[in-house]
Motif scaffolding. Sequence first.
Motif, PDB file in Angstrom:
ATOM      1  N   HIS B  19       0.801  -1.233   0.000  1.00 29.88           N
ATOM      2  CA  HIS B  19       0.000   0.000   0.000  1.00 29.88           C
ATOM      3  C   HIS B  19       0.829   1.277   0.000  1.00 29.88           C
ATOM      4  O   HIS B  19       0.562   2.206  -0.772  1.00 29.88           O
ATOM      5  CB  HIS B  19      -1.021  -0.046   1.142  1.00 29.88           C
ATOM      6  N   GLU B  20       1.881   1.319   0.869  1.00 32.32           N
ATOM      7  CA  GLU B  20       2.683   2.540   0.904  1.00 32.32           C
ATOM      8  C   GLU B  20       3.524   2.681  -0.369  1.00 32.32           C
ATOM      9  O   GLU B  20       3.834   3.794  -0.786  1.00 32.32           O
ATOM     10  CB  GLU B  20       3.581   2.553   2.140  1.00 32.32           C
ATOM     11  N   ALA B  23       1.151   4.103  -2.878  1.00 28.46           N
ATOM     12  CA  ALA B  23       0.924   5.519  -2.546  1.00 28.46           C
ATOM     13  C   ALA B  23       2.135   6.361  -2.941  1.00 28.46           C
ATOM     14  O   ALA B  23       1.990   7.497  -3.413  1.00 28.46           O
ATOM     15  CB  ALA B  23       0.638   5.665  -1.051  1.00 28.46           C
ATOM     16  N   TYR B  46      -3.878  -3.549  -8.671  1.00 29.01           N
ATOM     17  CA  TYR B  46      -5.018  -2.857  -9.289  1.00 29.01           C
ATOM     18  C   TYR B  46      -5.935  -2.306  -8.209  1.00 29.01           C
ATOM     19  O   TYR B  46      -6.361  -1.152  -8.256  1.00 29.01           O
ATOM     20  CB  TYR B  46      -5.776  -3.817 -10.212  1.00 29.01           C
ATOM     21  N   GLU B  47      -6.166  -3.141  -7.191  1.00 30.45           N
ATOM     22  CA  GLU B  47      -7.027  -2.682  -6.082  1.00 30.45           C
ATOM     23  C   GLU B  47      -6.421  -1.495  -5.335  1.00 30.45           C
ATOM     24  O   GLU B  47      -7.107  -0.534  -5.006  1.00 30.45           O
ATOM     25  CB  GLU B  47      -7.252  -3.821  -5.079  1.00 30.45           C
ATOM     26  N   ALA B  48      -5.102  -1.598  -5.109  1.00 36.37           N
ATOM     27  CA  ALA B  48      -4.433  -0.510  -4.386  1.00 36.37           C
ATOM     28  C   ALA B  48      -4.465   0.781  -5.206  1.00 36.37           C
ATOM     29  O   ALA B  48      -4.663   1.879  -4.666  1.00 36.37           O
ATOM     30  CB  ALA B  48      -2.992  -0.904  -4.057  1.00 36.37           C
ATOM     31  N   ALA B  50      -6.736   1.538  -7.366  1.00 36.80           N
ATOM     32  CA  ALA B  50      -8.127   2.003  -7.399  1.00 36.80           C
ATOM     33  C   ALA B  50      -8.440   2.899  -6.197  1.00 36.80           C
ATOM     34  O   ALA B  50      -9.185   3.872  -6.313  1.00 36.80           O
ATOM     35  CB  ALA B  50      -9.078   0.811  -7.431  1.00 36.80           C
ATOM     36  N   ASP B  51      -7.822   2.598  -5.066  1.00 33.81           N
ATOM     37  CA  ASP B  51      -8.023   3.440  -3.877  1.00 33.81           C
ATOM     38  C   ASP B  51      -7.581   4.876  -4.126  1.00 33.81           C
ATOM     39  O   ASP B  51      -8.028   5.801  -3.441  1.00 33.81           O
ATOM     40  CB  ASP B  51      -7.215   2.897  -2.681  1.00 33.81           C
ATOM     41  N   HIS B  52      -6.653   5.048  -5.052  1.00 37.87           N
ATOM     42  CA  HIS B  52      -6.157   6.401  -5.376  1.00 37.87           C
ATOM     43  C   HIS B  52      -6.763   6.917  -6.685  1.00 37.87           C
ATOM     44  O   HIS B  52      -6.289   7.926  -7.220  1.00 37.87           O
ATOM     45  CB  HIS B  52      -4.633   6.381  -5.514  1.00 37.87           C
ATOM     46  N   ASP B  53      -7.730   6.189  -7.240  1.00 37.05           N
ATOM     47  CA  ASP B  53      -8.248   6.519  -8.580  1.00 37.05           C
ATOM     48  C   ASP B  53      -7.115   6.632  -9.598  1.00 37.05           C
ATOM     49  O   ASP B  53      -7.089   7.561 -10.416  1.00 37.05           O
ATOM     50  CB  ASP B  53      -9.013   7.851  -8.550  1.00 37.05           C
ATOM     51  N   THR B  55      -5.791   3.898 -11.497  1.00 41.91           N
ATOM     52  CA  THR B  55      -5.589   2.693 -12.329  1.00 41.91           C
ATOM     53  C   THR B  55      -5.226   3.039 -13.766  1.00 41.91           C
ATOM     54  O   THR B  55      -4.594   2.243 -14.453  1.00 41.91           O
ATOM     55  CB  THR B  55      -6.861   1.809 -12.335  1.00 41.91           C
TER      56      THR B  55
END
Lengths: 339, 339
Positions: B19-20, B23, B46-48, B50-53, B55
């Motif tokens: 995650h980091e 980010a 891809y999921e990670a 998506a959390d930041h929009d 992709t």
Amino acid sequence: MSDSKPIALDAMGGDHAPHEIVAGAVHAVRERGLAVVLVGSPRVLYEALADHDATREIPIVRAEEALAMDEGALASLRRPRSSIAVACHLVRRGDASAVVSAGSTAGVVATGRLRLKAQHGVLRPAIAVALPTLPHPTLLLDAGANADTKPEMLVQFAQLGTVYAQLAYDIAQPKVGLLTIGGEAEKGNKLVKRAHELLQAAPGIRFTGNIEGFDLLTGRVDVIVTDGFTGNVALKTMEGAVRYAFRELRETISDSRVAQLGALMQRSRIRELHRRLDSEAHGGAVLLGLNGTVVIAHGSSRAAGISAACRLAVDLSAAGIVSTIGDRVASAQKHHRRR
Amino acid sequence: MSDSKPIALDAMGGDHAPHEIVAGAVHAVRERGLAVVLVGSPRVLYEALADHDATREIPIVRAEEALAMDEGALASLRRPRSSIAVACHLVRRGDASAVVSAGSTAGVVATGRLRLKAQHGVLRPAIAVALPTLPHPTLLLDAGANADTKPEMLVQFAQLGTVYAQLAYDIAQPKVGLLTIGGEAEKGNKLVKRAHELLQAAPGIRFTGNIEGFDLLTGRVDVIVTDGFTGNVALKTMEGAVRYAFRELRETISDSRVAQLGALMQRSRIRELHRRLDSEAHGGAVLLGLNGTVVIAHGSSRAAGISAACRLAVDLSAAGIVSTIGDRVASAQKHHRRR
């Protein structure tokens, strides 16, 4: 009793010799009740003692030469009558219980080896330094007596450090860690990997495995074993890093008005902490494995540091560190032959 | 231009992966305008993203395996499709300009050596770490890639560090110091004494002599040369000592009411200083001497550290550090043959 004999204090070694050394001797005698003889130039020392009205309290033993702070091992061979050589001679002859010197480490080590000789069975004397951890210090050795070492020597350093921690800090079975670059057994250079194997099999040593540079000040182990090159670099790196942190801190807190006010409130406490972390406080390094106790005070020692070093020398000598090391080394060798 | 190619960022390496790391990639792309590809498990990444929009902003390159943080050199051989191996492969194939990983140092070094290979003429790649001195960082190498080294390798480390300091800090002739246990030429172990001689005769290196552990953070030299064992111990000792100083400081200033008020006033500044001295800030270590730029971010890096490491990787790659090192090593060898 051996501790009724005086400490032989090298009055000519150290950045602030002879005045701070003499002041330290006066403090050790008057405030700690220790017996001290000063070794050095009689004329100079008599005058320095007179400043304290102490000419009748503290005897002087003549040594006309001295090792300069930038002189090392070679100079010590050329100066058999240097103050540190004469101090060693007093111990050897049984006229003093231990040596204290703030002279150049290389000079003290070389002179100590030459005049007091290594104890029977000791491969190499090593310097043990007490790092400021709590509830008791952590011993680091070798802190610089041997730049090139063999794995067997590291095992002996573990024995020397174990005895020191037992006698000085009353730890029944001191934990010993090997300084290297990772926790796993296979992490390190060739010297350390072999030493790791030997330490695991060594009798009378509670070897708890590898430690890293992070652990020097965490108190994770009681004794840290390393070669004198790595130990010396680590020790000076540590001192430099603490100094750096305080310098940066001072700049940070004197940077704004509000912060300045805060700093003012804390100045004395921060100063006190800085002093505690400073080398002055720990009373000096000890050269272990010789036929006599030798305490090497920091070169920049002032009276308080010299007095603390005298206290340490008396305590170790009274506890019988030399004979205990002798017994321990002999028994380890017997064990080794039996296997 | 090579710097228009993206950075290959190992998204699976590091204490706070993925995650980091993701980010950090988002920060590097949006705030620094860098091009980044993430290497790792597509589903997870891809999921990670998506959390930041994000992709659509940041491409993913598939790598189904990863090296765990406690895995070292051996694991890297067994996992040819690990995220760090695939990242190296992208550089090798010319699809990425540099690798960034916060994975285990031993794993990154082993994988880098295996996949990117040492540059022609380079005896051993070395890790260079930037120490937080002013006005520019001091480079320490080797910080841990080679536990056992030969004197000739230390001379090459000096060459690698000289090129790095020239390109990264714009120093025309960086001062090079040799880390040992005393200022005089004869102070040190066998390795260092021989390296001292070789450094004095080495072309293109401004060797200014020995330095000690005290000097790591004083900025006395621009490049500090040492073997990877000593360098790693020194670096971790430094980090441990700074941490210790701040811990002691915190206890000291929260110890009394008046001091607490002072501490309150300064809390944010002290926290800021602590962060600056922390490893996060310096953007990572660089593995020099491979056919490709590899930046090793601290294992505990969070987004800011990853983003800084990407910046460093792009800058070094754009400055042509690999080809400059190649030229310098070749010319030193030519000089050596001519003598």
